[in-house]
Scaffold this motif. Sequence first.
Motif, PDB file in Angstrom:
ATOM      1  N   CYS A 181     -53.044   0.841 -25.786  1.00 42.11           N
ATOM      2  CA  CYS A 181     -53.369  -0.063 -24.744  1.00 42.11           C
ATOM      3  C   CYS A 181     -52.798   0.089 -23.586  1.00 42.11           C
ATOM      4  O   CYS A 181     -53.937  -0.468 -22.357  1.00 42.11           O
ATOM      5  N   GLU A 182     -51.592  -0.149 -23.390  1.00 41.46           N
ATOM      6  CA  GLU A 182     -50.996   0.186 -22.132  1.00 41.46           C
ATOM      7  C   GLU A 182     -50.333   2.181 -21.742  1.00 41.46           C
ATOM      8  O   GLU A 182     -49.359   2.049 -21.674  1.00 41.46           O
ATOM      9  N   PRO A 183     -51.643   2.613 -22.307  1.00 43.42           N
ATOM     10  CA  PRO A 183     -50.428   4.729 -22.077  1.00 43.42           C
ATOM     11  C   PRO A 183     -49.751   4.556 -21.047  1.00 43.42           C
ATOM     12  O   PRO A 183     -48.655   5.538 -21.135  1.00 43.42           O
ATOM     13  N   ARG A 184     -50.485   3.890 -19.792  1.00 40.36           N
ATOM     14  CA  ARG A 184     -50.477   5.003 -18.526  1.00 40.36           C
ATOM     15  C   ARG A 184     -48.407   4.230 -18.146  1.00 40.36           C
ATOM     16  O   ARG A 184     -47.595   4.991 -17.704  1.00 40.36           O
ATOM     17  N   ARG A 185     -48.201   3.527 -18.412  1.00 44.81           N
ATOM     18  CA  ARG A 185     -47.417   2.034 -18.098  1.00 44.81           C
ATOM     19  C   ARG A 185     -46.093   2.206 -19.402  1.00 44.81           C
ATOM     20  O   ARG A 185     -44.707   2.742 -18.980  1.00 44.81           O
ATOM     21  N   LEU A 186     -46.431   2.775 -20.463  1.00 43.75           N
ATOM     22  CA  LEU A 186     -45.608   2.729 -21.409  1.00 43.75           C
ATOM     23  C   LEU A 186     -44.938   4.482 -22.585  1.00 43.75           C
ATOM     24  O   LEU A 186     -44.327   4.059 -23.167  1.00 43.75           O
ATOM     25  N   TRP A 187     -46.250   4.719 -21.877  1.00 40.48           N
ATOM     26  CA  TRP A 187     -45.716   6.534 -22.431  1.00 40.48           C
ATOM     27  C   TRP A 187     -44.230   7.203 -22.502  1.00 40.48           C
ATOM     28  O   TRP A 187     -44.242   7.520 -23.780  1.00 40.48           O
ATOM     29  N   LYS A 188     -43.849   6.994 -21.550  1.00 38.22           N
ATOM     30  CA  LYS A 188     -42.049   7.219 -21.154  1.00 38.22           C
ATOM     31  C   LYS A 188     -41.385   6.913 -22.221  1.00 38.22           C
ATOM     32  O   LYS A 188     -40.586   7.322 -22.931  1.00 38.22           O
ATOM     33  N   ARG A 189     -42.084   4.901 -22.029  1.00 36.26           N
ATOM     34  CA  ARG A 189     -40.740   4.146 -22.473  1.00 36.26           C
ATOM     35  C   ARG A 189     -40.661   4.707 -24.289  1.00 36.26           C
ATOM     36  O   ARG A 189     -39.484   5.155 -25.267  1.00 36.26           O
ATOM     37  N   TYR A 190     -41.763   4.985 -25.185  1.00 33.32           N
ATOM     38  CA  TYR A 190     -42.114   4.591 -26.796  1.00 33.32           C
ATOM     39  C   TYR A 190     -41.898   6.190 -26.852  1.00 33.32           C
ATOM     40  O   TYR A 190     -42.055   6.051 -27.947  1.00 33.32           O
ATOM     41  N   LEU A 191     -42.521   7.063 -26.360  1.00 34.38           N
ATOM     42  CA  LEU A 191     -42.193   8.555 -26.813  1.00 34.38           C
ATOM     43  C   LEU A 191     -41.605   9.459 -26.161  1.00 34.38           C
ATOM     44  O   LEU A 191     -40.604  10.134 -26.829  1.00 34.38           O
ATOM     45  N   VAL A 192     -40.830   9.198 -24.588  1.00 38.15           N
ATOM     46  CA  VAL A 192     -39.404   9.487 -24.682  1.00 38.15           C
ATOM     47  C   VAL A 192     -38.274   9.181 -24.774  1.00 38.15           C
ATOM     48  O   VAL A 192     -37.270   9.634 -25.658  1.00 38.15           O
ATOM     49  N   GLU A 193     -38.305   7.796 -24.411  1.00 36.69           N
ATOM     50  CA  GLU A 193     -36.652   6.713 -24.633  1.00 36.69           C
ATOM     51  C   GLU A 193     -35.797   6.068 -25.824  1.00 36.69           C
ATOM     52  O   GLU A 193     -35.348   6.575 -25.954  1.00 36.69           O
ATOM     53  N   SER A 237     -45.766  -0.590 -31.408  1.00 37.19           N
ATOM     54  CA  SER A 237     -45.072  -0.155 -30.371  1.00 37.19           C
ATOM     55  C   SER A 237     -46.251   0.067 -30.345  1.00 37.19           C
ATOM     56  O   SER A 237     -46.686   1.311 -28.626  1.00 37.19           O
ATOM     57  N   LEU A 238     -47.117   1.695 -31.158  1.00 36.56           N
ATOM     58  CA  LEU A 238     -47.728   2.657 -31.747  1.00 36.56           C
ATOM     59  C   LEU A 238     -49.371   1.570 -30.410  1.00 36.56           C
ATOM     60  O   LEU A 238     -50.007   1.991 -29.848  1.00 36.56           O
ATOM     61  N   TYR A 239     -49.481   0.152 -31.478  1.00 32.44           N
ATOM     62  CA  TYR A 239     -50.713  -0.616 -30.642  1.00 32.44           C
ATOM     63  C   TYR A 239     -50.229  -0.105 -28.830  1.00 32.44           C
ATOM     64  O   TYR A 239     -51.611  -0.608 -28.201  1.00 32.44           O
ATOM     65  N   LEU A 243     -30.516 -17.350 -24.778  1.00 30.85           N
ATOM     66  CA  LEU A 243     -31.083 -16.234 -25.906  1.00 30.85           C
ATOM     67  C   LEU A 243     -31.754 -14.856 -25.633  1.00 30.85           C
ATOM     68  O   LEU A 243     -33.143 -15.162 -24.742  1.00 30.85           O
ATOM     69  N   PHE A 244     -30.783 -13.821 -25.936  1.00 22.83           N
ATOM     70  CA  PHE A 244     -31.710 -12.798 -25.642  1.00 22.83           C
ATOM     71  C   PHE A 244     -32.439 -11.948 -27.321  1.00 22.83           C
ATOM     72  O   PHE A 244     -31.727 -12.003 -27.937  1.00 22.83           O
ATOM     73  N   THR A 245     -33.211 -11.497 -26.982  1.00 24.20           N
ATOM     74  CA  THR A 245     -33.655 -10.431 -28.245  1.00 24.20           C
ATOM     75  C   THR A 245     -34.484  -8.725 -27.795  1.00 24.20           C
ATOM     76  O   THR A 245     -35.050  -8.277 -27.546  1.00 24.20           O
ATOM     77  N   PRO A 246     -32.808  -8.236 -28.028  1.00 25.99           N
ATOM     78  CA  PRO A 246     -33.137  -7.219 -28.571  1.00 25.99           C
ATOM     79  C   PRO A 246     -33.604  -5.803 -29.271  1.00 25.99           C
ATOM     80  O   PRO A 246     -34.065  -6.181 -30.199  1.00 25.99           O
ATOM     81  N   ASN A 247     -34.411  -5.406 -28.456  1.00 27.55           N
ATOM     82  CA  ASN A 247     -35.544  -4.329 -29.222  1.00 27.55           C
ATOM     83  C   ASN A 247     -34.915  -2.528 -29.054  1.00 27.55           C
ATOM     84  O   ASN A 247     -33.496  -2.470 -28.360  1.00 27.55           O
ATOM     85  N   ALA A 248     -35.557  -1.793 -29.770  1.00 27.55           N
ATOM     86  CA  ALA A 248     -35.178  -0.277 -29.088  1.00 27.55           C
ATOM     87  C   ALA A 248     -34.758   0.109 -27.254  1.00 27.55           C
ATOM     88  O   ALA A 248     -33.800   1.196 -27.489  1.00 27.55           O
ATOM     89  N   ASP A 249     -35.703  -1.033 -27.064  1.00 29.51           N
ATOM     90  CA  ASP A 249     -35.008  -0.031 -25.792  1.00 29.51           C
ATOM     91  C   ASP A 249     -34.323  -0.934 -24.579  1.00 29.51           C
ATOM     92  O   ASP A 249     -33.705  -0.109 -24.340  1.00 29.51           O
ATOM     93  N   HIS A 250     -33.981  -2.023 -25.325  1.00 28.72           N
ATOM     94  CA  HIS A 250     -33.199  -2.686 -24.679  1.00 28.72           C
ATOM     95  C   HIS A 250     -31.617  -1.733 -24.723  1.00 28.72           C
ATOM     96  O   HIS A 250     -30.727  -1.641 -24.628  1.00 28.72           O
ATOM     97  N   MET A 251     -31.589  -1.195 -26.161  1.00 27.94           N
ATOM     98  CA  MET A 251     -30.515  -0.601 -27.456  1.00 27.94           C
ATOM     99  C   MET A 251     -30.164   0.318 -26.329  1.00 27.94           C
ATOM    100  O   MET A 251     -29.307   0.968 -26.164  1.00 27.94           O
ATOM    101  N   ILE A 252     -31.678   1.248 -25.800  1.00 29.61           N
ATOM    102  CA  ILE A 252     -31.251   2.216 -24.612  1.00 29.61           C
ATOM    103  C   ILE A 252     -30.311   1.977 -23.844  1.00 29.61           C
ATOM    104  O   ILE A 252     -29.788   3.045 -23.161  1.00 29.61           O
ATOM    105  N   LYS A 253     -31.490   1.190 -23.158  1.00 27.85           N
ATOM    106  CA  LYS A 253     -29.857   0.754 -21.730  1.00 27.85           C
ATOM    107  C   LYS A 253     -29.033   0.409 -22.032  1.00 27.85           C
ATOM    108  O   LYS A 253     -28.240   0.613 -20.409  1.00 27.85           O
ATOM    109  N   LEU A 254     -28.558  -0.636 -22.581  1.00 30.73           N
ATOM    110  CA  LEU A 254     -27.526  -0.893 -23.165  1.00 30.73           C
ATOM    111  C   LEU A 254     -26.735   0.293 -23.245  1.00 30.73           C
ATOM    112  O   LEU A 254     -25.383   0.439 -23.191  1.00 30.73           O
ATOM    113  N   GLN A 255     -26.709   1.138 -23.175  1.00 30.88           N
ATOM    114  CA  GLN A 255     -26.201   2.838 -23.785  1.00 30.88           C
ATOM    115  C   GLN A 255     -25.774   3.624 -21.915  1.00 30.88           C
ATOM    116  O   GLN A 255     -25.265   4.670 -21.703  1.00 30.88           O
TER     117      GLN A 255
END
Length: 263
Positions: free
Chosen positions: A216-228, A210-212, A28-40
């Motif tokens: 909570c973890e801006p340093r780790r997740l900013w690039k993923r959620y705001l750029v990618e 994702s905003l929440y 079982l995999f659960t694709p989200n937006a991040d996965h869909m980008i990586k799949l490209q």
Amino acid sequence: MDKLKLLNIYLDNLSKSELLENLKTGILFTPNADHMIKLQQDRHFLEVYKLADYKVCDGQILLFIARLIGLPIKEKISGSDFLPAFYHYHRDNEDIRIFLLGAKEGVAKKAQTNINSKVGREIVIGAHSPSFEFEKNKDECSQIVEIINQSGATVLAVGVGAPKQEKFILQYKNKLPNIKIFMAIGATIDFEAGTIKRSPKWMSKMGLESLYRLWCEPRRLWKRYLVEDPAIFGLLLKQKLNLYVNPFETKEPDSMTDSVMTV
């Protein structure tokens, strides 16, 4: 089983209750937006993804966009929603014995204790937190496989982030003969341990989880959620306009007999 074409993969269009009823064996995999980008971008990740038995939509935003372009996904099923549903569904099924692999040192053990307390039995019978780049160390991976095999687990839930968790499952599944169900579950182990808080339910339903997490973890997740991840909007618009092109030009096997919906 209905399937929906989403960019270069096929989603299984199941509700959570249907998935619980159907998931007896498999991956079982659960694709989200991040996965869909990586799949490209990652051909190996795409090939791994195609071998999963179940792929269900993880992410309210992804669900909203998909519905807007005409893909009637039944329900968002994230790993962090599905694992609790799974262990409660199987609380009296002695054949279900879960091993948790992931998170920082000690966190998986804490999640094990919490889950077993909720269920009222030792449904999680093993837990291990690997080193950060364990997947590059064949000796460590061999040790992990041995630990899992000795545990007596029949279900392996791996939460080390994508694409690492999915690639690990496909690489080592044949060395884990007792495991009947494999799940890639992302940050779920941290949620179960209480080391990371989930967003309030109202935020999750509105697509603001994702905003929440970014808050909570801006340093780790900013690039993923705001750029990618925002690139998913343009990709799905291209699909709606029949302009999307799979960057790897791969195709599903012609033998597929399930019904498929595209837009």
